[in-house]
Design a protein around this motif. Structure first.
Motif, short mmCIF file in Angstrom:
data_model
loop_
_atom_site.label_atom_id
_atom_site.label_comp_id
_atom_site.label_asym_id
_atom_site.label_seq_id
_atom_site.Cartn_x
_atom_site.Cartn_y
_atom_site.Cartn_z
N LEU A 66 -0.36 29.51 -14.45
CA LEU A 66 -0.03 28.12 -14.77
C LEU A 66 0.15 27.92 -16.26
O LEU A 66 1.13 27.30 -16.71
CB LEU A 66 -1.14 27.20 -14.24
N SER A 67 -0.76 28.45 -17.07
CA SER A 67 -0.66 28.32 -18.53
C SER A 67 0.61 28.99 -19.05
O SER A 67 1.29 28.46 -19.94
CB SER A 67 -1.90 28.94 -19.19
N MET A 68 0.94 30.16 -18.49
CA MET A 68 2.14 30.88 -18.92
C MET A 68 3.40 30.08 -18.61
O MET A 68 4.30 29.95 -19.45
CB MET A 68 2.20 32.24 -18.23
N LEU A 69 3.48 29.51 -17.40
CA LEU A 69 4.64 28.72 -17.00
C LEU A 69 4.77 27.46 -17.85
O LEU A 69 5.89 27.08 -18.25
CB LEU A 69 4.54 28.35 -15.52
N LEU A 70 3.65 26.82 -18.14
CA LEU A 70 3.69 25.61 -18.96
C LEU A 70 4.15 25.93 -20.38
O LEU A 70 4.93 25.18 -20.96
CB LEU A 70 2.31 24.94 -18.98
N ARG A 71 3.66 27.04 -20.94
CA ARG A 71 4.09 27.43 -22.29
C ARG A 71 5.59 27.65 -22.34
O ARG A 71 6.26 27.32 -23.32
CB ARG A 71 3.36 28.71 -22.73
N THR A 72 6.14 28.21 -21.25
CA THR A 72 7.57 28.47 -21.19
C THR A 72 8.38 27.18 -21.17
O THR A 72 9.43 27.07 -21.81
CB THR A 72 7.91 29.30 -19.94
N TRP A 102 3.36 18.39 -21.19
CA TRP A 102 3.00 19.29 -20.10
C TRP A 102 2.83 18.56 -18.76
O TRP A 102 3.13 19.12 -17.70
CB TRP A 102 1.72 20.07 -20.44
N GLU A 103 2.41 17.28 -18.79
CA GLU A 103 2.21 16.56 -17.53
C GLU A 103 3.54 16.34 -16.79
O GLU A 103 3.59 16.40 -15.55
CB GLU A 103 1.52 15.21 -17.79
N ASP A 104 4.62 16.11 -17.56
CA ASP A 104 5.93 15.92 -16.95
C ASP A 104 6.48 17.22 -16.36
O ASP A 104 7.29 17.19 -15.42
CB ASP A 104 6.92 15.38 -17.99
N CYS A 105 6.03 18.35 -16.90
CA CYS A 105 6.50 19.65 -16.42
C CYS A 105 5.73 20.13 -15.19
O CYS A 105 6.19 21.04 -14.49
CB CYS A 105 6.37 20.69 -17.53
N LEU A 106 4.57 19.55 -14.95
CA LEU A 106 3.67 20.05 -13.91
C LEU A 106 4.30 20.10 -12.51
O LEU A 106 4.14 21.10 -11.80
CB LEU A 106 2.40 19.20 -13.89
N PRO A 107 5.04 19.05 -12.05
CA PRO A 107 5.65 19.14 -10.71
C PRO A 107 6.64 20.31 -10.59
O PRO A 107 6.69 20.97 -9.54
CB PRO A 107 6.37 17.79 -10.57
N VAL A 158 6.55 23.12 -12.32
CA VAL A 158 5.77 24.36 -12.33
C VAL A 158 5.14 24.60 -10.97
O VAL A 158 5.15 25.73 -10.45
CB VAL A 158 4.68 24.30 -13.43
N GLU A 159 4.59 23.55 -10.36
CA GLU A 159 3.97 23.69 -9.04
C GLU A 159 4.99 24.14 -8.00
O GLU A 159 4.70 25.02 -7.17
CB GLU A 159 3.32 22.37 -8.62
N PHE A 160 6.18 23.53 -8.02
CA PHE A 160 7.23 23.91 -7.07
C PHE A 160 7.61 25.38 -7.25
O PHE A 160 7.74 26.13 -6.27
CB PHE A 160 8.44 23.01 -7.24
N ALA A 161 7.80 25.78 -8.51
CA ALA A 161 8.20 27.17 -8.79
C ALA A 161 7.13 28.14 -8.34
O ALA A 161 7.43 29.20 -7.77
CB ALA A 161 8.47 27.33 -10.29
N TYR A 162 5.87 27.79 -8.59
CA TYR A 162 4.77 28.69 -8.21
C TYR A 162 4.69 28.84 -6.69
O TYR A 162 4.57 29.96 -6.16
CB TYR A 162 3.44 28.15 -8.74
N ASN A 163 4.77 27.74 -5.96
CA ASN A 163 4.63 27.79 -4.50
C ASN A 163 5.85 28.37 -3.80
O ASN A 163 5.79 28.74 -2.63
CB ASN A 163 4.33 26.39 -3.95
N ARG A 164 6.97 28.43 -4.51
CA ARG A 164 8.19 29.00 -3.92
C ARG A 164 8.33 30.49 -4.20
O ARG A 164 9.10 31.19 -3.55
CB ARG A 164 9.43 28.25 -4.46
N ALA A 165 7.57 30.99 -5.17
CA ALA A 165 7.65 32.41 -5.54
C ALA A 165 6.87 33.27 -4.54
O ALA A 165 5.87 32.84 -3.97
CB ALA A 165 7.09 32.61 -6.94
#
Length: 238
Positions: free
Chosen positions: A122-128, A137-142, A144-151
């Motif tokens: 999560l930290s790595m994706l947010l930094r990117t 970072w709060e606006d990016c969270l949805p 990041v969550e979608f990308a993580y759960n789809r991988a």
């Protein structure tokens, strides 16, 4: 102490682990932390903005709104947090459901470390995604969550979405057909990477021997200081 793995879950969202990512910049909405909830079966994760000062009562409300609403009640919760916090969290959650506790929940002194791995990802994706403006970072969270759960997850060899819902969700890139020449470029790139990796492995292992460790063997671990930078004020800084 011998490591004892947690019992393997049987279905999605009945056995979960929870943790918190702290030390983030305060957003415009006043959030400075992330409440991380991971399903131990499917590996699906939800990233919920919160505050470091939130008590168990507030966290229970977040959990009901963001987790129970979608997946129902879990049977067990694994957490690195204080046992008192988790017990109070459970008490408030059941009071909110206006239901008597009819089954006992399992408390595990050990953790499978899964939320720690998720937190690092999560930290790595947010930094990117955040780049310069650390308060976004709060606006990016949805996203990041979608990308993580789809991988595809390395443990299950499937994406969490597919395990829970039975299909892999469509992303924007799926709507764009790849030209034939790009597909050929991707194939050549893959072959080149595999060839390079094979050559490097052969070169690196030329003067090395394979060592197999048994459970209980003593080993030395050398931790360099650069693994723990002192001047870093935020986890989202480069």
């Amino acid at each position: 102490m011998v490591y004892t793995p947690l019992p393997t879950p049987k279905t999605p969202w009945e056995d979960i682990s929870i943790d918190f990512v702290l030390g983030l910049s305060r957003t415009q909405k006043g959030k400075d932390s992330i409440f991380v909830v991971v399903d131990r079966f499917s590996k699906m994760a939800h990233f919920i903005p919160c505050n470091k000062s939130n008590d168990a009562s507030h966290v229970a409300n977040l959990f009901f709104r963001e987790i129970v609403r979608l997946h129902g009640m879990p049977r067990t919760i694994v957490s690195d947090h204080d046992v008192k916090f988790v017990c109070y969290f459970w008490k408030i959650l059941w009071a909110k459901l206006r239901t008597k506790l009819l089954f006992s929940t399992t408390c595990h002194p050990q953790t499978d470390g899964q939320t720690e791995v998720v937190n690092r990802t999560l930290s790595m994706l947010l930094r990117t995604m955040v780049k310069k403006n650390l308060k976004d970072w709060e606006d990016c969270l949805p996203h990041v969550e979608f990308a993580y759960n789809r991988a595809v997850h390395s443990t299950t060899n499937m994406c969490p979405f597919e395990i829970v819902y039975g299909f892999k969700p469509i992303a924007s890139i799926d709507l764009l057909p790849l030209p034939l020449h790009i597909k050929k470029v991707h194939e050549k790139t893959k072959e080149a990477i595999e060839l390079k990796a094979g050559c490097k492995a052969a070169s690196m292992n030329k003067y090395r021997k394979k060592v197999l460790f048994e459970l209980g063997d003593l080993v030395w671990i050398h931790l360099r200081k650069d693994h723990f930078p002192q001047q870093r004020k935020s986890k989202l800084l480069p």
